[in-house]
Design an enzyme around this catalytic site. Sequence first.
Site, PDB file in Angstrom:
ATOM      1  N   LYS A  35     -13.436   5.240   7.147  1.00 28.17           N
ATOM      2  CA  LYS A  35     -13.834   6.242   6.156  1.00 28.17           C
ATOM      3  C   LYS A  35     -15.350   6.261   5.977  1.00 28.17           C
ATOM      4  O   LYS A  35     -15.947   7.309   5.719  1.00 28.17           O
ATOM      5  CB  LYS A  35     -13.135   5.972   4.816  1.00 28.17           C
ATOM      6  CG  LYS A  35     -13.356   7.063   3.767  1.00 28.17           C
ATOM      7  CD  LYS A  35     -12.318   6.966   2.669  1.00 28.17           C
ATOM      8  CE  LYS A  35     -12.482   5.738   1.832  1.00 28.17           C
ATOM      9  NZ  LYS A  35     -13.668   5.807   0.943  1.00 28.17           N
ATOM     10  N   HIS A  56       0.838  -1.201   0.000  1.00 33.67           N
ATOM     11  CA  HIS A  56       0.000   0.000   0.000  1.00 33.67           C
ATOM     12  C   HIS A  56       0.872   1.250   0.000  1.00 33.67           C
ATOM     13  O   HIS A  56       1.823   1.349   0.778  1.00 33.67           O
ATOM     14  CB  HIS A  56      -0.921   0.000   1.223  1.00 33.67           C
ATOM     15  CG  HIS A  56      -2.049  -0.970   1.115  1.00 33.67           C
ATOM     16  ND1 HIS A  56      -2.075  -1.962   0.168  1.00 33.67           N
ATOM     17  CD2 HIS A  56      -3.195  -1.098   1.813  1.00 33.67           C
ATOM     18  CE1 HIS A  56      -3.195  -2.656   0.304  1.00 33.67           C
ATOM     19  NE2 HIS A  56      -3.889  -2.156   1.293  1.00 33.67           N
TER      20      HIS A  56
END
Length: 896
Positions: free
Chosen positions: A565, A140
């Site tokens: 999120k 990532h």
Amino acid sequence: MDLHTRDVRQDVRELGALLGDVLEDQSSTAAFETVEDLRTSAIAYRAGEADSRQSLRDVIDRLDPDGASVVARAFTTYFELINLAEERERVRANREASQARTLEDGLEETVEALSAADADTETVQGVLDDVLIEPTFTAHPTEARRKTVKAKLRSIARDLEVLDERRMTDKEAEQCWKEVDAEVTSLWQTSQVRDRRPEPQDEARNVQWYLENILFDVVGEVYQEFEDVVHEEYPDVDVPKLFEFRSWAGSDRDGNPFVTPEVTTDTLERQRDVVIGKYLDALKRLSGILSQDARRVDVGDALLDSIEADRERLPVVGEEVEARYPSEPYRQKLKLMRERLRRISDVRPDGYTDPAELLADLDVIHESLCSTGAEQVAATYVEPLRRQVDTFGFTLASLDLRDHQENHTEAVSEALDQVGIDYDAMDEDERVDVLTEAVLQEEHLVDLDEPGDVSDTAERVLRRFKKLGDWQREYGVGAIDTYCISMTEEPSHVLEVLFLADQAGVVSLPDHCGLDIVPLLETESALNGARRIMGTLFENEAYERALSARNDVQEIMLGYSDSNKENGFLAANWDLYKNQRRLANITDDFGVTMRLFHGRGGSISRGGGPMNRAMLALPNETVTGQIKFTEQGEAIAEKYANPRIAERNLEQMLNAQVRARRNAIREPEEQVPEEWADAMDTMATAARAEYRDLLESDGFVSYFGQATPIAVIEDLNLGSRPASRSGERTVEDLRAIPWVFSWTQSRCILPGWYALASGIDAFLEEGSVETLQEMYDEWPFFRTTLDRATLSLARTDFEIAAEYADLADAELRETFFPRLSDEYERAVDHALAICGRDSLLQREWLDESLTRRNPYVDPLNLLQTYLLAQTHRTPEEEQTLRLTVKGIAAGMKNTG
């Protein structure tokens, strides 16, 4: 005894002075003076000696493009060096505490905790047999530094270690400092910003570096120390395998079209070559040690029989070793073992077929040495190598495959359409039935070699599964034996992967299943539907057989990033906690052992923070002993770049997991008072509503785009994966990493605390702060959650955030910035009241670090906002803007 000759203040002072000298030499006295003006002005304001930051703005306003570039480079380099100084201080603190036997969370404390709880030998053996810790390195894109820059910084770190730990003459110390000077000069002359986006192979090599150069050696040391302390108290306990390392780098296909089968093949091949090379080197060194003369010691029949068996396999080499080492049987054996290792990856026969064969040979040597009275030789030189082979096998790190469920569904639908099955038109129950029947029947439905006329997406998925069979045959099942499914929402999403694996020959039920199939539950709907999803699978005949072939262990991944999120910090943490308990109950009901895979990021909002504390805060029901978690981005470098810090991290994780497993055995179900759970429900519900209202407010996405550097971050060459799933600028579509990265850059670390205050306010309408204080004192989950939020609050700076807010349209600014500011102020007040502290930070060293860093981050933030405000930027200014992102990331020690 003084272990060190320096301290962090000396390192910071001297590295800072050296950088100033390099800056003046490489640029100009005027450039040096400009940087000094910014530095002293920022310090003066932070110290209360100036009324405003206007003097900083005046200096920045006068900068030409070249001057702005020098300023950005100077402060970025400063933070890179200061990070090394603080890393060195961490090593000092650990070594001094170890020497004083006061090291917290260490291996000695692990055994002391077991002994204090009156654990007997059988109990300790059972706990250790359950434990398996699997750090999983991902690609990532949160590592902002170039590999070249990291290499130079590691060189400087080694010099600082020599200066600090070695007794040197003045002349030797002076020469060592000259080397530091040379590296800092080279670092200054090196570009901090990547000219190209890294490729997946670059990311795989980056992960490989930590495994090869740090962890390979550290693991053996951790085992050796742990065995010593265990055997002092429990001499009859056998320490089993406790660690296994895995990787997504080179195999994670979710959202990254550049991770092709060729990339995965290259990664598997390179990792095998690396680890075999490490074993060859180790056996060569061992040959220099095991020079015993068979005419003086009786090495035993088992070793001699083993040598004879190898001579029969390798007659030419057998004659060579007998002639070269006529009375040195250990050296004969080691030479034959090296030859078998070399043959693993070439066409010649009689190489080792699996790591178990190499371990068996090492066991023969170990037992032979012990029989001759050379137990210490075996323990010092052979046992660490055994642990390395047991941990790293012939793969270095096993790879996990991953892709989005939509791609599997598309591939299955198109492949079945080729044989007259309209999968696309089926409902969920029908899909489950057809997939189950296909897996259970002997004949394959799909020809993976010739799938027919299918889309590019389907072709890529089908080709990957065809290659999976090839990879397992070439590199071993253990090299790539896990498949993670992103955005799992239905049982069919899991059965689709089982079906494709069956068509590839990776699954042949009931006898063999070469794959752990791992649903990634990351949305609220998936987590709330966990019993439906997992229960359907556990009752499914095909999946039940597959699980049985995998020892009835079900790995389930939880997504921290997207959950945060979607729901906000407080609601996401409570949802994850509740759903972990729910999953534990489901797997327990069906007699399945659960292995939770925690998809944690480096930042607080993405599940980051000290892993050992997170382990101890998990619900007891979920602590089966096996645990898996992601390590990514800059967190990998922070934890594993320095061997001593890497060792400390492994020790802390082992300490936490052993203690957590012991606690779970004593108290299988965590007793959470109903009042506390109700309080969390109230707070989480209100927090989620406030957070969702913010995200769904008209204009918020525009405000986010204008008041953070998201547009710059999307264009950075951080990783090979795109920043968003579809290229659209929406919160839903944006990946969690750039979402967090952008807020961190603007010093408004919203994902780590927003709506915390609203949640607490809702509870306090009927409840008391005393209840929350009791929860903080006595409930590890709540304490850890609030401590992580307070750290995000402490690292937030609303004066700097206001500079970014000023970049937004006036109406948007007035709509959102006061709302964020008010939520922040209330959150700070609540956190201090609940924690019973005067400061958000509970650790003195962290307070010192932030105090030291803040004045140096401020000029970079002001320079960044100045450049963001420009409607037209030159190419040099664009490069400088990117460099400010790197510098602020280094200063904050965090990206996303």
